[in-house]
Design a protein around this motif. Structure first.
Motif, PDB file in Angstrom:
ATOM      1  N   TYR A 170      -5.569  -4.692   4.170  1.00 36.56           N
ATOM      2  CA  TYR A 170      -4.496  -4.132   3.429  1.00 36.56           C
ATOM      3  C   TYR A 170      -4.429  -4.654   2.087  1.00 36.56           C
ATOM      4  N   GLY A 171      -4.709  -5.925   1.817  1.00 37.65           N
ATOM      5  CA  GLY A 171      -4.757  -6.608   0.697  1.00 37.65           C
ATOM      6  C   GLY A 171      -5.639  -5.879  -0.293  1.00 37.65           C
ATOM      7  N   ARG A 172      -6.956  -5.873   0.098  1.00 35.55           N
ATOM      8  CA  ARG A 172      -7.980  -5.036  -0.826  1.00 35.55           C
ATOM      9  C   ARG A 172      -7.856  -3.624  -0.778  1.00 35.55           C
ATOM     10  N   PHE A 173      -7.016  -2.839   0.203  1.00 36.11           N
ATOM     11  CA  PHE A 173      -6.901  -1.419  -0.167  1.00 36.11           C
ATOM     12  C   PHE A 173      -5.797  -1.523  -1.158  1.00 36.11           C
ATOM     13  N   ALA A 174      -4.846  -2.387  -1.270  1.00 33.36           N
ATOM     14  CA  ALA A 174      -3.899  -2.203  -2.242  1.00 33.36           C
ATOM     15  C   ALA A 174      -4.414  -2.426  -3.655  1.00 33.36           C
ATOM     16  N   CYS A 212       0.792  -1.188   0.086  1.00 33.49           N
ATOM     17  CA  CYS A 212      -0.238  -0.090   0.086  1.00 33.49           C
ATOM     18  C   CYS A 212       0.892   1.004  -0.136  1.00 33.49           C
ATOM     19  N   ARG A 213       1.826   1.180   0.737  1.00 34.70           N
ATOM     20  CA  ARG A 213       2.980   2.406   0.766  1.00 34.70           C
ATOM     21  C   ARG A 213       3.478   2.722  -0.407  1.00 34.70           C
ATOM     22  N   ILE A 273     -14.435  -4.236   0.718  1.00 36.36           N
ATOM     23  CA  ILE A 273     -13.540  -4.130   1.891  1.00 36.36           C
ATOM     24  C   ILE A 273     -14.314  -4.323   3.270  1.00 36.36           C
ATOM     25  N   GLN A 274     -15.341  -3.757   3.340  1.00 33.15           N
ATOM     26  CA  GLN A 274     -16.230  -3.664   4.826  1.00 33.15           C
ATOM     27  C   GLN A 274     -16.595  -4.904   5.282  1.00 33.15           C
ATOM     28  N   ILE A 331      -2.862   5.647   6.100  1.00 33.05           N
ATOM     29  CA  ILE A 331      -3.839   4.503   6.408  1.00 33.05           C
ATOM     30  C   ILE A 331      -3.520   3.748   7.817  1.00 33.05           C
ATOM     31  N   GLY A 332      -4.449   3.340   8.583  1.00 36.35           N
ATOM     32  CA  GLY A 332      -4.239   2.657   9.494  1.00 36.35           C
ATOM     33  C   GLY A 332      -5.497   2.094  10.162  1.00 36.35           C
ATOM     34  N   THR A 333      -5.462   1.090  11.270  1.00 36.86           N
ATOM     35  CA  THR A 333      -6.545   0.612  11.857  1.00 36.86           C
ATOM     36  C   THR A 333      -6.434   0.618  13.372  1.00 36.86           C
ATOM     37  N   SER A 334      -7.792   0.387  14.014  1.00 37.56           N
ATOM     38  CA  SER A 334      -7.912   0.480  15.469  1.00 37.56           C
ATOM     39  C   SER A 334      -9.055  -0.391  15.667  1.00 37.56           C
TER      40      SER A 334
END
Length: 306
Positions: free
Chosen positions: A291-295, A98-99, A274-275, A182-185
């Motif tokens: 992260y795979g789907r975001f990529a 992603c980065r 993704i959701q 991008i990040g998660t929590s």
């Protein structure tokens, strides 16, 4: 097979990223450190089937590859379970990918396309739920408890078990925002808590956010120390029935600027699903899902061929 050109483009891009950056995140300390069915092939199949073939479930991805992609990947593992294990073991690769894709996009976007506000680069920020279980099922969910918990999504008026995906992006004229962070929590975390460390480290920025990010003391500190403005709609005071005219107009202007981040979330849900993460069963699988789907979505944004 149709779309072979796109399969080849994805494969060669993944190979380039793998040789320069990704390999450091999936090295094996075993005799099988160079499997016949390579990591590059696993990632390519996953992304190709998500982007081009619109396959949302890992089992569907494997079945499609088994039926139609074996001439291209003759060493493809013989079982869905084997493919799933290989994919999940690459979970640390996808945040790095992603980065790299964000950096690729930054190299081609024209600076004049990025919105400015009072001379500062304008960014938009928001979060969306990644739902592993909802309703009554959310009470008994236990997958990846170190990353997930039970929370409430006010937009959907929904109690759910899962996590939040947080995105901050540059506001771009007539386009979806360009993700920068991008990040998660866990689902219960306060959105502002997630972004505080990041905002303390950047300067000269105007950030458009919703009311959940409002904090007068922190906003003043950022303005004085980082020349960073946080702009949110005006909250009604206790007992106030409606906003004054100027506050209402200001709130509407802020909401209009940050509206594309909401469109971005709707777009990424439509493109890569993704959701919904109800079939995820492990921490590794969760990272691949997010992260795979975001990529995959970033590839669609970056490359006109899709």
């Amino acid at each position: 097979m149709k779309n072979t050109d796109k399969l080849i483009i994805i494969y060669f891009h993944i190979c380039r990223c793998y040789d320069t950056d990704l390999i450091a995140h999936c090295q094996r300390m075993s005799n099988n450190y160079q499997p016949d069915f390579t990591d590059q092939e696993v990632i390519t199949i996953f992304l190709y089937c998500l982007i081009i073939e619109k396959r949302r479930e890992i089992k569907d991805i494997y079945n499609f590859a088994d039926n139609y992609l074996r001439p291209w990947f003759p060493d493809l593992v013989e079982s869905y379970e084997g493919f799933l294990t290989r994919l999940n073991n690459l979970n640390e690769v996808f945040p790095v990918l992603c980065r790299l894709l964000i950096e690729d996009k930054m190299e081609v976007i024209h600076p004049e396309k990025i919105r400015l506000y009072q001379g500062l680069i304008a960014s938009v920020v928001d979060s969306m739920p990644i739902i592993m279980a909802k309703g009554p099922r959310s009470f008994g969910a236990k997958v990846a408890p170190e990353y997930c918990d039970k929370g409430y999504c006010a937009t959907k008026k929904l109690h759910y078990y899962g996590l939040k995906l947080h995105v901050m992006g540059f506001s771009v004229f007539d386009k979806l925002p360009l993700p920068e962070y991008i990040g998660t929590s866990p689902a219960s975390y306060n959105d502002l808590k997630v972004f505080k460390p990041f905002w303390e480290a950047i300067h000269d920025r105007a950030i458009f956010a919703d009311k959940a990010y409002a904090n007068k003391a922190f906003e003043q500190w950022l303005l004085e120390n980082n020349n960073l403005q946080i702009l949110t709609p005006v909250k009604k005071k206790k007992g106030q029935k409606k906003l004054e005219f100027m506050d209402k107009m200001y709130s509407r202007a802020v909401s209009q600027i940050r509206q594309p981040i909401e469109s971005f979330f709707n777009w990424i849900i439509e493109k890569v699903g993704i959701q919904k993460a109800s079939k995820v069963r492990s921490k590794k699988g969760l990272f691949v899902h997010v992260y795979g789907r975001f990529a995959a979505a970033l590839m669609i944004m970056t490359w006109d061929i899709f």
